[in-house]
Design a protein around this motif. Structure first.
Motif, mmCIF file in Angstrom:
data_model
loop_
_atom_site.group_PDB
_atom_site.id
_atom_site.type_symbol
_atom_site.label_atom_id
_atom_site.label_comp_id
_atom_site.label_asym_id
_atom_site.label_seq_id
_atom_site.Cartn_x
_atom_site.Cartn_y
_atom_site.Cartn_z
ATOM 1 N N LYS A 174 22.424 56.353 62.149
ATOM 2 C CA LYS A 174 21.908 55.994 60.662
ATOM 3 C C LYS A 174 22.606 55.248 60.000
ATOM 4 C CE LYS A 174 21.322 59.101 56.476
ATOM 5 N NZ LYS A 174 21.702 60.513 56.023
ATOM 6 N N CYS A 175 23.874 55.014 60.177
ATOM 7 C CA CYS A 175 24.839 54.023 59.431
ATOM 8 C C CYS A 175 24.576 52.527 60.100
ATOM 9 C CB CYS A 175 26.134 54.175 59.657
ATOM 10 S SG CYS A 175 27.305 52.984 58.944
ATOM 11 N N VAL A 176 24.270 52.378 61.379
ATOM 12 C CA VAL A 176 23.718 51.203 61.915
ATOM 13 C C VAL A 176 22.220 50.522 61.268
ATOM 14 C CG1 VAL A 176 22.869 49.953 64.144
ATOM 15 C CG2 VAL A 176 25.008 51.513 63.916
ATOM 16 N N ASN A 177 21.579 51.705 61.002
ATOM 17 C CA ASN A 177 20.273 51.197 60.436
ATOM 18 C C ASN A 177 20.278 50.891 59.088
ATOM 19 O OD1 ASN A 177 17.658 51.815 62.358
ATOM 20 N ND2 ASN A 177 19.189 53.036 63.014
ATOM 21 N N ASP A 183 30.371 46.010 61.844
ATOM 22 C CA ASP A 183 30.941 45.874 63.248
ATOM 23 C C ASP A 183 31.857 47.044 63.581
ATOM 24 O OD1 ASP A 183 30.077 43.166 63.656
ATOM 25 O OD2 ASP A 183 31.319 42.394 62.158
ATOM 26 N N VAL A 184 32.421 47.530 62.438
ATOM 27 C CA VAL A 184 33.316 48.746 62.758
ATOM 28 C C VAL A 184 32.971 49.721 61.603
ATOM 29 C CG1 VAL A 184 35.712 49.739 62.280
ATOM 30 C CG2 VAL A 184 35.342 47.672 63.383
ATOM 31 N N ILE A 185 32.854 51.065 62.194
ATOM 32 C CA ILE A 185 32.302 52.365 61.479
ATOM 33 C C ILE A 185 33.315 53.324 62.027
ATOM 34 C CG2 ILE A 185 30.664 54.176 61.162
ATOM 35 C CD1 ILE A 185 28.459 51.970 62.266
ATOM 36 N N TYR A 186 33.724 54.160 60.733
ATOM 37 C CA TYR A 186 34.848 55.063 60.954
ATOM 38 C C TYR A 186 34.267 56.404 60.094
ATOM 39 C CZ TYR A 186 37.226 53.792 56.634
ATOM 40 O OH TYR A 186 37.558 53.595 55.552
ATOM 41 N N ASP A 207 36.986 54.652 51.695
ATOM 42 C CA ASP A 207 36.301 53.415 52.155
ATOM 43 C C ASP A 207 37.198 52.417 52.738
ATOM 44 O OD1 ASP A 207 33.866 54.468 51.692
ATOM 45 O OD2 ASP A 207 33.072 53.137 50.267
ATOM 46 N N PHE A 208 37.215 51.467 53.300
ATOM 47 C CA PHE A 208 37.957 50.560 53.963
ATOM 48 C C PHE A 208 39.301 50.230 52.941
ATOM 49 C CE2 PHE A 208 40.055 46.399 55.748
ATOM 50 C CZ PHE A 208 40.369 47.047 56.987
ATOM 51 N N ASN A 209 40.256 50.356 53.382
ATOM 52 C CA ASN A 209 41.704 50.166 52.413
ATOM 53 C C ASN A 209 42.545 49.456 53.327
ATOM 54 O OD1 ASN A 209 43.686 50.861 51.070
ATOM 55 N ND2 ASN A 209 42.747 52.434 50.035
ATOM 56 N N ILE A 210 42.952 48.225 53.178
ATOM 57 C CA ILE A 210 43.711 47.587 54.050
ATOM 58 C C ILE A 210 44.896 47.958 53.910
ATOM 59 C CG2 ILE A 210 43.952 45.524 52.686
ATOM 60 C CD1 ILE A 210 44.174 45.630 56.390
ATOM 61 N N ASP A 211 45.427 48.018 52.695
ATOM 62 C CA ASP A 211 46.901 48.413 52.306
ATOM 63 C C ASP A 211 47.158 49.788 52.772
ATOM 64 O OD1 ASP A 211 48.383 46.061 50.928
ATOM 65 O OD2 ASP A 211 46.676 46.244 49.901
ATOM 66 N N LEU A 212 46.258 50.724 52.667
ATOM 67 C CA LEU A 212 46.450 52.123 53.263
ATOM 68 C C LEU A 212 46.514 52.011 54.740
ATOM 69 C CD1 LEU A 212 46.671 55.048 52.720
ATOM 70 C CD2 LEU A 212 44.488 55.317 52.769
ATOM 71 N N HIS A 261 32.297 53.027 56.340
ATOM 72 C CA HIS A 261 33.022 54.500 56.093
ATOM 73 C C HIS A 261 31.948 55.587 55.930
ATOM 74 C CE1 HIS A 261 34.814 57.792 53.917
ATOM 75 N NE2 HIS A 261 35.185 58.164 55.075
ATOM 76 N N ILE A 262 31.749 56.506 57.013
ATOM 77 C CA ILE A 262 30.967 57.617 56.617
ATOM 78 C C ILE A 262 31.631 58.900 56.418
ATOM 79 C CG2 ILE A 262 29.173 59.026 58.044
ATOM 80 C CD1 ILE A 262 28.855 56.935 59.944
#
Length: 610
Positions: A174-177, A183-186, A207-212, A261-262
């Motif tokens: 569903k996320c891909v659609n 490229d990355v899903i978590y 959601d994506f958090n580079i510093d975390l 992020h799901i």
């Protein structure tokens, strides 16, 4: 952002009356209803009953068709896996509501019983591929052997004793659609006991958090990556066994164009005696490997930083190297309260190890002679001490005062500081400056405490309490908070301006602080303006100070102040309507906005109209 000064505990009646005066009768009645009739707090088991997909939902998913239906390969390294765990893991994949998958099992254990079990399951389902490696190649080697069998468009990593929720692959597709360039899903995850019956410790992620991510491997499970990207970065590396997934996640996210992020619990991490999930200290080598993976991440990006182990196993502390020591202009608004100001400046100069500072006191209509005497004395003592007088008929206006002070600043960086701040130790300025000197960071904020060593500020959550609020208010300083968020460096939507470092050119590029928000939400608005321009806002918990909050202004308890507060609240909501509607990307939709401690949202909650 102004919050009332902490006082001695009030009675329930007094608290209710205060809330009603501040928020109106309608919201007060709704709060009472939620508190006493809707059970504001829910257990995780209650949450699961109300939030997870029903049997009818799962049946709908099985019948669903997508425009793009990619093959998802699930890669699993087997090693001395118990027959029961292996079968339950395979059954969790077979139970997926999305059926276009491939399960790749690579066995490095040499266990005859496990081989027979795997071959039997593979014989019953052509989607299962199994190979006996004949030897243990280590975690990375066994996983890479599974990856060699992959034929799918995407790869999902699954540990040999863990479980997928039945809707996991459906949600991935569903996320891909919805986001074809992902490229990355978590996803979110929780833990499950040895029997596979009790679920607990849900990890609801941002959601994506580079510093975390640089602080801990918060992504962990479920991790899904486009196969072409995985081939590019080269799979697992044996040098990082124990943290091989952390290393892989860094390499994948570095190259990914889009990371999704799901916010659903799609992965159940099995917890038993030998697992890291139950006893993190059981694999200390993994944390050393994680530290090396983080160091390599910085080297690949050309970032000069020193990394050490953090406050708990699996957490890391990064100190960014400064190529030089820039001038930092410290802007402190002040109206009388000489003792507070003296404590603030004294702690800054005596405890701070950073010396290239200029102090700009924005004098805001003080009346006490001792205040001006203090100014004159400091001018004689300190070459870097300056007083500028702000006079304006509008009365107190925090943004205008700071904008005025910034106009006199000679430094490349501004440290906005309330006059009731006291530094805890010598690292605060250096920690904030190290973060703020990064090219991708616009603002860095500190961890602040009340005088009783409870948290006053550990970042700001958009939507909390209806507009925005501080996280973990009242949490004892010694406690870490939900998923150690109170002590984790991370990107956030906003931090308080009571102790905030900002690049001066960033400050000017967004027009400074919004002066229409005279007292409330001006720092949140400022952070959102900076984020809108593409810079990060970083919460740095190793920068610590006391904040004896609101001493200078007192309580917001007069009709005039309350009218002003409501007006500024409306203005903020109008300015950031889209942000409030979408929700804070650094929070999680499964967590409540009624409390600041990351409590689970009540899944049965429905809007109540009065």
């Amino acid at each position: 952002m102004e919050i009332q000064e902490e006082r001695k505990p009030k009675s329930l009646v007094a608290k209710t009356m205060d809330y009603c005066r501040k928020n109106g009768l309608k919201k007060c009645l709704k709060k009472i209803y939620m508190k006493f009739f809707r059970l504001e707090e829910v257990s995780f088991q209650q949450w699961r009953k109300g939030a997870l997909p029903t049997a009818r939902d799962l049946e709908r998913q099985r019948r669903a068709q997508f425009a793009d239906e990619p093959l998802i390969s699930v890669a699993v390294p087997l090693y001395r896996t118990s027959k029961r765990y292996a079968e339950e893991m395979v059954r969790s994949v077979q139970g997926q509501t999305y059926g276009k998958w491939q399960l790749c099992l690579a066995d490095g254990s040499g266990n005859r019983e496990l081989e027979e079990t795997a071959l039997r399951l593979a014989g019953q389902d052509v989607r299962i591929c199994y190979v006996n490696l004949g030897e243990n190649r280590g975690i990375a080697g066994n996983t890479n052997a599974a990856l060699e069998m992959v034929k799918g468009d995407y790869v999902a990593l699954l540990d040999h004793d863990d479980l997928l929720s039945p809707d996991a692959l459906y949600e991935i597709v569903k996320c891909v659609n919805q986001c074809p360039d992902a490229d990355v899903i978590y996803s979110d995850e929780d833990k499950v006991d040895e029997r596979g019956r009790k679920y607990y410790e849900p990890h609801f992620k941002p959601d994506f958090n580079i510093d975390l991510l640089r602080t801990m491997n918060y992504i962990c499970h479920l991790f899904v990556v486009k196969t072409s990207l995985l081939r590019t970065v080269g799979g697992m590396r044996a040098a990082y066994d124990g943290a091989q997934d952390y290393d892989l996640i860094f390499r994948c996210t570095e190259e990914a164009e889009k990371i999704c992020h799901i916010p659903k619990l799609l992965y159940h991490w099995r917890c038993h005696k030998s697992s890291t999930s139950r006893n993190p200290e059981s694999k200390t080598y993994a944390f050393d490997a994680g530290l090396r993976a983080l160091e390599e991440h910085y080297k690949r990006l050309g970032i000069r930083a020193a990394v050490s182990h953090g406050i708990k196993p699996g957490m890391y502390h990064t100190v960014y190297e400064r190529p030089y020591d820039p001038l930092v202009s410290v802007i402190i608004p002040n109206k009388d309260h000489r003792d507070d100001l003296e404590l603030c400046i004294g702690s800054l100069l005596q405890k701070s190890s950073y010396q290239n500072l200029e102090l700009i006191i924005v004098e805001n209509n003080s009346e006490e002679p001792e205040t001006f005497a203090y100014y004159e004395r400091k001018k004689q003592e300190l070459k870097n001490f300056r007083v500028v007088e702000w006079k304006d008929e509008r009365g107190f206006n925090y943004p205008a005062i700071n904008n005025f002070g910034a106009s006199f600043a000679k430094g490349e960086y501004l440290l906005l500081l309330n006059n009731d701040i006291e530094m805890v130790d010598g690292a605060c300025v250096e920690e904030l400056l190290g973060q703020c000197m990064r090219p991708d960071v616009g603002i860095a904020g500190a961890r602040l405490y009340y005088g009783d060593d409870t948290i006053q500020h550990a970042g700001v959550i958009i939507g909390l309490g209806g507009v925005a609020g501080h996280a973990f208010v009242g949490l004892p300083r010694s406690e870490w908070g939900y998923m150690a968020k109170a002590v984790a460096a991370q990107d956030l939507s906003a931090v308080t301006a009571a102790c905030m470092m900002v690049k001066k050119d960033v400050y000017l590029s967004v027009g400074g602080m919004t002066e229409e928000l005279a007292v409330a939400f001006n720092d949140v608005d400022f952070c959102l303006k900076v984020r809108e321009k593409g810079w990060l806002v970083v919460y740095e918990p190793y920068a610590q100070a006391y904040h004896y909050e609101s001493k200078s202004r007192g309580l917001e308890n007069t009709p005039e102040k309350l009218d002003r507060f409501h007006g500024e609240m409306r203005l903020f909501r109008e300015r950031w309507r889209d942000v409030l509607e979408k929700g804070d990307p650094y929070y999680n939709v499964n967590l409540t906005l009624d409390r600041n401690d990351f409590t689970f949202r009540n899944p049965y909650w429905m809007p109540v109209e009065f």
